[in-house]
Structures are given as C-alpha cells and as structure tokens.
Design a protein around this motif. Structure first.
Motif, mmCIF file in Angstrom:
data_model
loop_
_atom_site.group_PDB
_atom_site.id
_atom_site.type_symbol
_atom_site.label_atom_id
_atom_site.label_comp_id
_atom_site.label_asym_id
_atom_site.label_seq_id
_atom_site.Cartn_x
_atom_site.Cartn_y
_atom_site.Cartn_z
ATOM 1 N N THR A 119 0.831 -1.206 0.000
ATOM 2 C CA THR A 119 0.000 0.000 0.000
ATOM 3 C C THR A 119 0.867 1.258 0.000
ATOM 4 O OG1 THR A 119 -1.831 -1.069 1.159
ATOM 5 C CG2 THR A 119 -1.707 1.322 1.326
ATOM 6 N N ASN A 154 -6.077 10.455 -6.058
ATOM 7 C CA ASN A 154 -7.451 9.964 -5.901
ATOM 8 C C ASN A 154 -7.503 8.437 -5.893
ATOM 9 O OD1 ASN A 154 -6.688 10.458 -8.766
ATOM 10 N ND2 ASN A 154 -8.636 9.435 -9.189
ATOM 11 N N LEU A 155 -6.504 7.803 -6.512
ATOM 12 C CA LEU A 155 -6.469 6.338 -6.551
ATOM 13 C C LEU A 155 -6.135 5.736 -5.185
ATOM 14 C CD1 LEU A 155 -4.601 5.773 -9.954
ATOM 15 C CD2 LEU A 155 -7.057 5.644 -9.506
ATOM 16 N N ARG A 194 -7.685 6.245 -2.524
ATOM 17 C CA ARG A 194 -8.903 6.035 -1.741
ATOM 18 C C ARG A 194 -9.342 4.572 -1.695
ATOM 19 N NH1 ARG A 194 -9.216 9.584 2.005
ATOM 20 N NH2 ARG A 194 -8.758 11.665 1.215
ATOM 21 N N SER A 195 -9.277 3.904 -2.839
ATOM 22 C CA SER A 195 -9.743 2.514 -2.865
ATOM 23 C C SER A 195 -8.860 1.623 -2.000
ATOM 24 C CB SER A 195 -9.777 1.989 -4.305
ATOM 25 O OG SER A 195 -8.482 2.038 -4.880
ATOM 26 N N ARG A 255 -9.656 2.356 1.700
ATOM 27 C CA ARG A 255 -10.908 1.688 2.112
ATOM 28 C C ARG A 255 -10.664 0.219 2.418
ATOM 29 N NH1 ARG A 255 -13.435 5.047 -1.754
ATOM 30 N NH2 ARG A 255 -13.211 3.444 -3.354
ATOM 31 N N SER A 256 -9.849 -0.410 1.592
ATOM 32 C CA SER A 256 -9.561 -1.834 1.805
ATOM 33 C C SER A 256 -8.847 -2.067 3.133
ATOM 34 C CB SER A 256 -8.699 -2.375 0.657
ATOM 35 O OG SER A 256 -9.385 -2.280 -0.569
#
Length: 295
Positions: free
Chosen positions: A60, A74-75, A77-78, A81-82
């Motif tokens: 990450t 912005n990428l 964020r996913s 969240r994970s």
C-alpha cells in the motif's frame, strides 16, 4: 515476506528510473503507471486472510508513493478503504515502519482535503512512532504537520524549525504572533514555489483570519490601556489605520467584511454598531482560542 518487500520496492524504483529515461528520450513515461497497476494486483492477492496479509500495508505504501509521484492521489482512496474497512486487517499488527509511512501519506491526503483534525491525528501518529534517529523522515512529517498545527492554533517553537531546517515557516509563525498581515504575505510570496510544491500554500494562506484576529486583539490591548472604559469598542477606522501602517490599503467596508467573517468563524465575539462603524467586543472572552479546532 522480506523478499516480497524487496520486489515491490525494486518494481517502483526501476519504473521510476525507466520513466526518467523515456522522458529524456522524448517518449511516453508510462512504466510507473504500469508498476502501480501490477502492485495493485499484488495488494489484492495479499489482502486476504492468512499470514501474507501482513505485507499488504507495505505494498500500500509503495502504491501511495507511485500515486503521489504521478499526481493521481485519488487512486489512494480505494486502497485506504480496503485497509481501514476490511475485517481481516488489524492495523496494530502491521510493522511500525509501515504504519508510520501509511499515516504520513494518509495524513497528507487529509491536508489536501482540508480535514485538518484528522490530518493532525495521522501526522502526529507518524511523528510519534517514527524512528527518532531518522531526522530526514521526521522533517518530512513536520513539513506537513506544522501547517496543520498552525491552522488549529498551535505554534511551533523556533528551535524546532531550526533543528529540522524548516525556517520557511519562521516568518509565518511570527506573523501569527504579531498580527502582522504584511509579514505573512511576504513569507508566502518568498516561499511560494516551495509551499505550492508541498501542497500547503492554501492552508497557510487561510491563516490570514488568525492574523486579523491577533491584530484586533493588539488594538484592543492598547485601547484598554488608554481608555479602559471603551476598550471593548473598536472603531473600524482604527483597524484601517493599523493596516495602512502595515502598508495594506483597505477601506472601512472591506474591514467590516473581514470583521464579520471573524465573528462568523468565532474568532471574535461581538457585534457591529453599523451606524457608528464600531466593532463592539464581548466583555467576556472576546477572542476565543481555537483549542485545536480549524478555522
């Protein structure tokens, strides 16, 4: 797991080097983007139950570095969240080094989104858990934590700025202490490129309201010494003159708008006597402290 760390790191570094060479040769630098796509697949493989998931945070962090380099934050964020919603992740189980890096980058994201309280929590976590011997990493964290702290009314000591070579913030801090709008603007102009590159320029620009508050407070203190009975009544003309002394030209109407904003933001307690163009301060706590809350 150490081998996986090495591979993930090398993929990013090699892709960065390849992109530099491609750009030099006038070709499309797309290797880092491809590396990000590949590492995202690796993350998906690791983000399952089992011993391998402990490596997910390291991957990450490599993804964060890629996204920040490419300007595609912005990428993030996913991936966030994970990490933060998945039941199979216990954040405290991850290595300290990875947690610090994660909090640093997510803290920076919160700065960009102007979520200063959350940014403060994340960057403070990163600072408190960072290796105290790693002064370069401490400096990186402070570079973003200091503007966040300023936005919630916490001023760093000059010794801290000197120790970590962050003196670009020195005049900003002095301006806040003095209520010197001219000095704040000069500091922002002088270090504009640096602050813009870091992404903190707009955060620092918004400190103007705190500077105005301090200026009015100084006027109030002086007036209290001269005319104690009228200390809570500040003529807007006096504020105009104080600004003019700082070589900032504003008329009474502009100053009134700023004072109205200060009242609305709860930086000043009081009201206007519009006909007489007087700011009437509350006799109890006319200048509330931020107490860790952003303006």
């Amino acid at each position: 797991m150490e081998a996986m760390h090495t591979v993930a790191l090398e993929i990013r570094l090699i892709a960065e080097k390849a992109d530099r060479e491609l750009a030099t040769n006038g070709k499309n630098p797309d290797k880092l983007q491809a590396a990000g796509s590949f590492l995202m697949k690796v993350f998906g493989t690791l983000a399952v139950k089992g011993p391998k998931r402990i490596g997910a945070l390291y991957v990450t962090c490599q993804l964060f570095k890629i996204y920040f380099r490419l300007g595609t934050v912005n990428l993030c964020r996913s991936v966030i969240r994970s990490i933060e919603t998945a039941r199979n992740f216990d954040f405290e189980d991850f290595p300290v080094k990875d947690k610090v890096t994660y909090m640093y980058y997510t803290g920076r994201l919160e700065v960009f989104n102007e979520n200063f309280l959350v940014a403060d929590q994340k960057l403070t976590y990163a600072l408190m858990h960072c290796n105290p011997q790693s002064e370069s990493n401490l400096r990186r964290i402070l570079k973003f934590l200091i503007p966040v702290k300023l936005s919630i009314g916490v001023l760093p000591k000059r010794t801290l700025l000197e120790r970590y070579s962050l003196l670009e913030y020195a005049d900003v801090v002095t301006a806040l202490k003095r209520g010197d709008l001219r000095l704040l603007r000069q500091a922002l102009d002088r270090h504009e490129d640096q602050f813009l590159k870091s992404g903190v320029y707009l955060v620092l620009e918004k400190l103007e309201l705190q500077v105005y508050q301090r200026l009015v407070k100084k006027i109030h203190i002086i007036q209290r010494q001269k005319e104690p009975a009228k200390a809570h009544q500040i003529k807007l003309d006096v504020v105009v003159k104080a600004l003019k002394w700082l070589e900032i030209d504003m008329d009474v109407d502009e100053v009134e708008c700023i004072m109205a904003c200060l009242i609305y933001k709860n930086l000043i307690k009081g009201y206007f006597a519009h006909k007489s163009k007087v700011l009437v301060l509350s006799k109890q706590d006319p200048f509330p402290k931020l107490n860790g809350k952003p303006v």
